[in-house]
Design an enzyme around this catalytic site. Structure first.
Site, PDB file in Angstrom:
ATOM      1  N   ARG A   1      41.535  43.008  48.332  1.00  0.00           N
ATOM      2  CA  ARG A   1      40.765  44.015  47.603  1.00  0.00           C
ATOM      3  C   ARG A   1      39.611  44.473  48.491  1.00  0.00           C
ATOM      4  NH1 ARG A   1      41.887  39.762  43.984  1.00  0.00           N
ATOM      5  NH2 ARG A   1      43.055  40.417  42.141  1.00  0.00           N
TER       6      ARG A   1
ATOM      7  N   LYS B   1      38.023  37.830  43.696  1.00  0.00           N
ATOM      8  CA  LYS B   1      37.815  38.356  42.349  1.00  0.00           C
ATOM      9  C   LYS B   1      38.112  37.250  41.340  1.00  0.00           C
ATOM     10  CE  LYS B   1      39.214  42.014  39.183  1.00  0.00           C
ATOM     11  NZ  LYS B   1      40.084  43.186  38.970  1.00  0.00           N
TER      12      LYS B   1
ATOM     13  N   HIS C   1      42.719  50.944  47.576  1.00  0.00           N
ATOM     14  CA  HIS C   1      43.673  50.340  46.639  1.00  0.00           C
ATOM     15  C   HIS C   1      45.108  50.707  46.990  1.00  0.00           C
ATOM     16  CE1 HIS C   1      45.112  48.301  43.123  1.00  0.00           C
ATOM     17  NE2 HIS C   1      45.848  49.365  42.830  1.00  0.00           N
TER      18      HIS C   1
ATOM     19  N   ARG D   1      46.376  48.112  49.354  1.00  0.00           N
ATOM     20  CA  ARG D   1      46.757  46.907  48.600  1.00  0.00           C
ATOM     21  C   ARG D   1      48.075  47.136  47.854  1.00  0.00           C
ATOM     22  NH1 ARG D   1      45.086  42.212  45.927  1.00  0.00           N
ATOM     23  NH2 ARG D   1      45.338  42.188  43.671  1.00  0.00           N
TER      24      ARG D   1
ATOM     25  N   HIS E   1      46.452  37.546  41.065  1.00  0.00           N
ATOM     26  CA  HIS E   1      46.483  37.993  39.676  1.00  0.00           C
ATOM     27  C   HIS E   1      46.538  36.791  38.733  1.00  0.00           C
ATOM     28  CE1 HIS E   1      48.464  42.040  40.977  1.00  0.00           C
ATOM     29  NE2 HIS E   1      47.145  42.125  40.999  1.00  0.00           N
TER      30      HIS E   1
ATOM     31  N   TYR F   1      53.641  46.712  40.015  1.00  0.00           N
ATOM     32  CA  TYR F   1      54.082  47.072  41.361  1.00  0.00           C
ATOM     33  C   TYR F   1      55.596  47.107  41.493  1.00  0.00           C
ATOM     34  CZ  TYR F   1      49.202  46.293  42.321  1.00  0.00           C
ATOM     35  OH  TYR F   1      47.833  46.376  42.287  1.00  0.00           O
TER      36      TYR F   1
END
Length: 197
Positions: free
Chosen positions: A41, A71, A142, A145, A167, A176
Protein backbone atom coordinates in the site's frame (compact mmCIF):
# COMPACT_ATOMS: atom_id res chain seq x y z
CA UNK A 1 -13.97 -3.90 -20.26
CA UNK A 2 -15.31 -3.36 -16.78
CA UNK A 3 -14.10 -0.55 -14.55
CA UNK A 4 -12.53 -3.04 -12.14
CA UNK A 5 -10.64 -4.84 -14.89
CA UNK A 6 -9.16 -1.57 -16.14
CA UNK A 7 -7.46 -1.00 -12.78
CA UNK A 8 -4.84 -3.64 -13.51
CA UNK A 9 -1.99 -2.80 -15.87
CA UNK A 10 -1.05 -5.17 -18.64
CA UNK A 11 2.53 -6.47 -18.70
CA UNK A 12 3.24 -4.16 -21.63
CA UNK A 13 1.87 -1.16 -19.71
CA UNK A 14 3.98 -2.07 -16.68
CA UNK A 15 7.13 -2.20 -18.80
CA UNK A 16 6.35 1.09 -20.49
CA UNK A 17 5.60 2.78 -17.16
CA UNK A 18 8.79 1.54 -15.49
CA UNK A 19 10.82 2.34 -18.60
CA UNK A 20 9.58 5.93 -18.50
CA UNK A 21 10.17 6.23 -14.74
CA UNK A 22 13.75 4.97 -15.22
CA UNK A 23 14.43 8.12 -17.24
CA UNK A 24 12.88 10.40 -14.62
CA UNK A 25 13.55 9.35 -11.03
CA UNK A 26 15.39 6.49 -9.33
CA UNK A 27 13.13 6.87 -6.30
CA UNK A 28 9.84 6.72 -8.20
CA UNK A 29 11.00 3.84 -10.38
CA UNK A 30 12.12 1.88 -7.31
CA UNK A 31 8.91 2.61 -5.40
CA UNK A 32 6.73 1.68 -8.40
CA UNK A 33 8.69 -1.53 -8.97
CA UNK A 34 8.31 -2.48 -5.33
CA UNK A 35 4.55 -1.79 -5.43
CA UNK A 36 4.18 -3.87 -8.60
CA UNK A 37 6.10 -6.85 -7.20
CA UNK A 38 4.91 -6.84 -3.57
CA UNK A 39 1.49 -5.14 -3.61
CA UNK A 40 2.51 -2.70 -0.89
CA UNK A 41 0.00 0.00 0.00
CA UNK A 42 1.15 3.57 -0.53
CA UNK A 43 1.22 4.22 3.23
CA UNK A 44 3.52 1.22 3.65
CA UNK A 45 5.79 2.32 0.80
CA UNK A 46 6.16 5.78 2.29
CA UNK A 47 7.33 4.43 5.65
CA UNK A 48 9.75 1.72 4.54
CA UNK A 49 13.22 2.00 6.00
CA UNK A 50 16.50 0.71 4.65
CA UNK A 51 16.31 -1.99 7.33
CA UNK A 52 13.10 -3.32 5.82
CA UNK A 53 14.96 -4.32 2.65
CA UNK A 54 18.59 -4.78 3.68
CA UNK A 55 20.17 -6.91 6.36
CA UNK A 56 23.84 -6.28 6.95
CA UNK A 57 25.04 -5.66 3.41
CA UNK A 58 22.60 -7.93 1.62
CA UNK A 59 19.14 -7.33 0.22
CA UNK A 60 16.62 -9.46 2.09
CA UNK A 61 14.93 -12.32 0.28
CA UNK A 62 11.70 -11.34 2.02
CA UNK A 63 10.39 -7.87 2.75
CA UNK A 64 9.13 -7.81 6.33
CA UNK A 65 6.18 -5.43 6.66
CA UNK A 66 6.12 -5.00 10.43
CA UNK A 67 3.17 -3.92 12.55
CA UNK A 68 4.51 -0.35 12.77
CA UNK A 69 3.82 0.32 9.09
CA UNK A 70 1.26 -2.34 8.15
CA UNK A 71 -2.40 -1.39 7.79
CA UNK A 72 -4.33 -2.63 10.81
CA UNK A 73 -1.00 -3.42 12.46
CA UNK A 74 -1.09 -6.85 10.79
CA UNK A 75 2.50 -7.77 9.85
CA UNK A 76 3.27 -9.89 6.81
CA UNK A 77 6.26 -11.24 4.90
CA UNK A 78 6.51 -10.59 1.16
CA UNK A 79 8.98 -12.65 -0.88
CA UNK A 80 11.00 -10.44 -3.23
CA UNK A 81 11.52 -11.60 -6.83
CA UNK A 82 15.16 -11.75 -7.95
CA UNK A 83 14.72 -8.83 -10.37
CA UNK A 84 13.30 -6.69 -7.56
CA UNK A 85 16.20 -7.58 -5.26
CA UNK A 86 18.66 -6.57 -7.99
CA UNK A 87 16.84 -3.27 -8.52
CA UNK A 88 16.80 -2.60 -4.76
CA UNK A 89 20.50 -3.40 -4.49
CA UNK A 90 21.27 -0.79 -7.15
CA UNK A 91 18.87 1.74 -5.65
CA UNK A 92 20.19 1.36 -2.10
CA UNK A 93 23.79 1.58 -3.37
CA UNK A 94 23.02 4.92 -5.07
CA UNK A 95 21.00 6.11 -2.07
CA UNK A 96 23.70 5.49 0.52
CA UNK A 97 26.47 6.81 -1.76
CA UNK A 98 24.89 10.27 -1.34
CA UNK A 99 25.13 10.08 2.45
CA UNK A 100 28.14 10.00 4.74
CA UNK A 101 26.53 7.22 6.75
CA UNK A 102 23.19 5.51 7.14
CA UNK A 103 21.26 3.51 9.69
CA UNK A 104 18.73 0.71 9.14
CA UNK A 105 16.07 3.08 10.49
CA UNK A 106 16.71 5.66 7.75
CA UNK A 107 13.87 6.01 5.25
CA UNK A 108 14.10 4.10 1.98
CA UNK A 109 12.05 6.61 -0.01
CA UNK A 110 12.47 10.23 0.97
CA UNK A 111 11.16 13.60 -0.06
CA UNK A 112 13.35 16.47 -1.16
CA UNK A 113 15.00 16.32 2.26
CA UNK A 114 16.27 12.81 2.95
CA UNK A 115 15.16 12.96 6.58
CA UNK A 116 11.48 13.30 5.62
CA UNK A 117 9.43 10.51 4.04
CA UNK A 118 8.21 10.52 0.48
CA UNK A 119 4.64 11.76 0.74
CA UNK A 120 1.69 9.85 -0.67
CA UNK A 121 0.70 12.98 -2.59
CA UNK A 122 4.09 13.39 -4.32
CA UNK A 123 4.20 9.72 -5.34
CA UNK A 124 0.57 9.82 -6.54
CA UNK A 125 1.33 12.85 -8.69
CA UNK A 126 4.51 11.32 -10.13
CA UNK A 127 2.83 8.01 -11.00
CA UNK A 128 -0.23 9.70 -12.49
CA UNK A 129 1.90 11.88 -14.76
CA UNK A 130 4.14 8.96 -15.71
CA UNK A 131 1.09 6.92 -16.66
CA UNK A 132 -0.33 9.69 -18.83
CA UNK A 133 2.98 10.07 -20.66
CA UNK A 134 4.00 6.42 -20.91
CA UNK A 135 0.72 4.60 -21.54
CA UNK A 136 -1.82 7.34 -22.22
CA UNK A 137 -3.86 6.95 -19.05
CA UNK A 138 -3.43 8.03 -15.43
CA UNK A 139 -2.02 5.46 -13.03
CA UNK A 140 -2.55 5.47 -9.27
CA UNK A 141 -0.53 3.73 -6.56
CA UNK A 142 -3.56 1.51 -5.87
CA UNK A 143 -3.50 0.38 -9.52
CA UNK A 144 0.03 -0.91 -8.93
CA UNK A 145 -1.21 -2.93 -5.94
CA UNK A 146 -4.26 -4.08 -7.90
CA UNK A 147 -2.00 -5.25 -10.74
CA UNK A 148 0.14 -7.30 -8.34
CA UNK A 149 -2.82 -8.94 -6.61
CA UNK A 150 -4.61 -9.69 -9.89
CA UNK A 151 -1.46 -11.30 -11.27
CA UNK A 152 -0.90 -13.32 -8.11
CA UNK A 153 -4.46 -14.67 -8.28
CA UNK A 154 -3.70 -16.08 -11.73
CA UNK A 155 -0.82 -18.15 -10.36
CA UNK A 156 -1.89 -18.88 -6.79
CA UNK A 157 -4.85 -19.61 -4.55
CA UNK A 158 -7.11 -17.14 -2.78
CA UNK A 159 -5.79 -17.87 0.73
CA UNK A 160 -2.17 -17.23 -0.33
CA UNK A 161 -3.09 -13.95 -2.01
CA UNK A 162 -5.11 -12.91 1.05
CA UNK A 163 -1.95 -13.34 3.15
CA UNK A 164 0.23 -11.44 0.67
CA UNK A 165 -2.32 -8.62 0.49
CA UNK A 166 -2.65 -8.30 4.26
CA UNK A 167 -6.44 -8.60 4.05
CA UNK A 168 -8.35 -9.59 7.18
CA UNK A 169 -11.27 -10.91 5.15
CA UNK A 170 -11.05 -13.18 2.13
CA UNK A 171 -14.04 -11.24 0.71
CA UNK A 172 -11.76 -8.24 0.25
CA UNK A 173 -9.33 -10.38 -1.75
CA UNK A 174 -12.13 -11.68 -3.97
CA UNK A 175 -12.60 -8.29 -5.63
CA UNK A 176 -9.38 -8.99 -7.54
CA UNK A 177 -10.90 -12.08 -9.15
CA UNK A 178 -12.64 -10.07 -11.87
CA UNK A 179 -11.19 -11.10 -15.24
CA UNK A 180 -9.85 -8.58 -17.72
CA UNK A 181 -10.97 -8.38 -21.35
CA UNK A 182 -7.81 -10.32 -22.31
CA UNK A 183 -8.69 -13.06 -19.79
CA UNK A 184 -12.17 -13.38 -21.29
CA UNK A 185 -10.83 -13.51 -24.85
CA UNK A 186 -8.25 -16.15 -23.89
CA UNK A 187 -10.93 -18.29 -22.21
CA UNK A 188 -13.13 -18.22 -25.32
CA UNK A 189 -10.12 -18.96 -27.57
CA UNK A 190 -9.19 -22.00 -25.44
CA UNK A 191 -12.75 -23.29 -25.65
CA UNK A 192 -13.45 -22.68 -29.34
CA UNK A 193 -10.09 -22.22 -31.04
CA UNK A 194 -7.73 -24.47 -29.05
CA UNK A 195 -5.17 -24.60 -31.87
CA UNK A 196 -4.86 -20.81 -32.06
CA UNK A 197 -1.48 -19.71 -30.66
Amino acid sequence: MTQRASKALSLSEEQQLLGYLATQSDRNRAAATLALTTGLRISELCHLTIGHVIEGKDIRLTLLVNAEIAKGRAPRALPLPRSTREMLNNYVHVLVSHRKSYKPTDLLFTGTTWRKPMTARSFQRAIMNAGLTAIGRPVTPHMLRHTYLSRMLKSSDLATVQELAGHKSIKTTQIYLHPSADDLAAAVARAYDPETP
